[in-house]
Design a protein around this motif. Structure first.
Motif, mmCIF file in Angstrom:
data_model
loop_
_atom_site.group_PDB
_atom_site.id
_atom_site.type_symbol
_atom_site.label_atom_id
_atom_site.label_comp_id
_atom_site.label_asym_id
_atom_site.label_seq_id
_atom_site.Cartn_x
_atom_site.Cartn_y
_atom_site.Cartn_z
ATOM 1 N N HIS A 14 -4.312 -7.913 -0.987
ATOM 2 C CA HIS A 14 -5.532 -7.113 -0.879
ATOM 3 C C HIS A 14 -5.277 -5.646 -1.229
ATOM 4 C CE1 HIS A 14 -7.452 -10.168 2.155
ATOM 5 N NE2 HIS A 14 -6.881 -10.758 1.119
ATOM 6 N N THR A 33 0.834 -1.207 0.000
ATOM 7 C CA THR A 33 0.000 0.000 0.000
ATOM 8 C C THR A 33 0.865 1.251 0.000
ATOM 9 O OG1 THR A 33 -1.552 -1.289 1.362
ATOM 10 C CG2 THR A 33 -2.058 1.028 1.019
ATOM 11 N N THR A 38 -16.525 0.195 -6.506
ATOM 12 C CA THR A 38 -15.966 -0.835 -5.629
ATOM 13 C C THR A 38 -16.610 -2.185 -5.880
ATOM 14 O OG1 THR A 38 -15.681 0.893 -3.958
ATOM 15 C CG2 THR A 38 -15.340 -1.370 -3.247
ATOM 16 N N VAL A 56 -9.489 -1.931 -11.956
ATOM 17 C CA VAL A 56 -9.121 -0.661 -11.312
ATOM 18 C C VAL A 56 -8.920 0.425 -12.365
ATOM 19 C CG1 VAL A 56 -7.336 0.510 -9.959
ATOM 20 C CG2 VAL A 56 -8.125 -1.765 -9.286
ATOM 21 N N ASN A 65 -6.197 -3.014 -0.003
ATOM 22 C CA ASN A 65 -7.427 -2.225 -0.018
ATOM 23 C C ASN A 65 -8.348 -2.742 1.081
ATOM 24 O OD1 ASN A 65 -9.961 -1.097 -0.607
ATOM 25 N ND2 ASN A 65 -9.653 -1.219 -2.813
ATOM 26 N N GLN A 88 -2.703 -1.500 5.991
ATOM 27 C CA GLN A 88 -2.959 -0.819 4.722
ATOM 28 C C GLN A 88 -3.062 0.697 4.923
ATOM 29 O OE1 GLN A 88 -6.515 -2.909 3.810
ATOM 30 N NE2 GLN A 88 -5.463 -4.710 2.989
ATOM 31 N N ARG A 122 -6.328 4.429 0.561
ATOM 32 C CA ARG A 122 -5.809 5.445 -0.350
ATOM 33 C C ARG A 122 -6.393 6.824 -0.031
ATOM 34 N NH1 ARG A 122 -6.029 9.531 -3.116
ATOM 35 N NH2 ARG A 122 -6.177 9.747 -5.380
ATOM 36 N N ASN A 149 -10.950 2.708 -2.502
ATOM 37 C CA ASN A 149 -9.931 2.177 -1.595
ATOM 38 C C ASN A 149 -9.827 3.116 -0.405
ATOM 39 O OD1 ASN A 149 -7.536 1.458 -0.247
ATOM 40 N ND2 ASN A 149 -6.514 0.846 -2.126
ATOM 41 N N ILE A 172 -1.721 -1.842 -9.143
ATOM 42 C CA ILE A 172 -2.480 -2.932 -8.530
ATOM 43 C C ILE A 172 -2.120 -4.258 -9.184
ATOM 44 C CG2 ILE A 172 -4.800 -3.939 -8.329
ATOM 45 C CD1 ILE A 172 -4.179 -1.883 -6.193
#
Length: 287
Positions: A112, A61, A186, A220, A114, A139, A239, A236, A98
């Motif tokens: 993951h 991440t 998502t 993504v 995320n 993350q 993020r 996410n 990603i």
């Protein structure tokens, strides 16, 4: 030819769940549903693999935020947009990272990167609550550090002038628009994750585990193309949180709830859809 057609029909009927691609059902591989992960698994806390997976999520991440936010900063910093990567380049940066990071970390933590993905997999009983919470914390910490390094490179003044890569609902759209975009975006991502990593497909098609990062990264990319004009694309929570904490301006915090509620709803819907509609797990007869 008739004998071969019979073989195909017999092979395709070996499994109760028909698949659109007949060749994948013609293998002799049997499949047993893996047991659901326990809600709490205290034994994980004494395992090095547990912490190793958390560190992998942190580093992945961190790298994700570092590359993607720097890309956003480079785009915003150049007055001549024709000389920058453009919106398509930003979308490729997110999707490409990603793809690369899921490929690198899938064997350690599942890749993951995320909290929404982690939440969806937790709802599907693919991992314990202990591991899910640990992943989400790592993350978020990775995202904060990644955005912090970008700010260190850009400098405080320039970083703030360029909005720090923070997510917020853009002018001309309502908060409802932003929430809806995050839910649907998502859903697309987490649904792709479930489909690309489905253990039943892995048992039938040996190529699925190798190709899994590709459709996830591509999903993504496509979601970013669609929703960058609306919210800058979150999908996410880590993020969005990392960028908001380092940027730390009111308009980023005002919309922060959208980038948690939306992705979590989208992930929950994707988990429900995959378990009930695609796999029909709750309705299968138990031996």
């Amino acid at each position: 030819m008739e004998g071969k057609e019979e073989d195909v029909r017999e092979g395709a009927n070996k499994f109760p769940d028909r698949q659109p691609i007949g060749t994948s059902a013609q293998t002799d591989k049997d499949y047993k549903e893996p047991p659901p992960a326990p809600l709490f698994e205290p034994g994980e806390l004494a395992s090095w693999s547990f912490y190793r997976a958390g560190i992998a999520e942190f580093v992945a991440t961190f790298l994700f935020l570092y590359i993607t936010i720097l890309t956003v900063m480079g785009f915003a910093n150049n007055q001549n947009k024709c000389k920058t990567v453009g919106v398509q380049g930003i979308a490729w940066a997110f999707g490409g990272m990603i793809f690369a990071l899921v490929y690198c970390t899938a064997g350690i933590s599942g890749g993951h990167i995320n909290p929404a993905v982690t939440f969806g997999l937790f709802l599907a009983k693919k991992l314990s609550l202990t591991r899910a919470v640990f992943y989400m914390v790592m993350q978020c910490l990775g995202a904060i550090c990644g955005a912090g390094v970008v700010k260190g490179f850009m400098g405080h003044t320039k970083y703030e002038l360029l909005n720090g890569g923070a997510n917020y609902v853009h002018h001309g759209y309502t908060k409802g628009d932003g929430l809806g975009a995050e839910i649907v975006g998502t859903f697309v991502l987490v649904y792709t994750v479930f489909s690309a990593t489905d253990a039943k497909r892995n048992a039938r098609d040996s190529h699925v585990p190798i190709l899994a990062p590709l459709p996830i990264g591509f999903a993504v990319f496509l979601v970013h193309l669609a929703t960058i004009p609306i919210t800058g694309t979150g999908i996410n929570p880590a993020r969005s949180l990392g960028a908001a904490i380092i940027f730390d301006k009111d308009f980023a915090w005002d919309d922060q709830w959208i980038f948690w509620v939306g992705p979590f709803i989208g992930a929950a819907l994707a988990a429900l859809y995959h378990q009930i509609i695609i796999r029909a797990i709750p309705f299968k007869a138990r031996a």
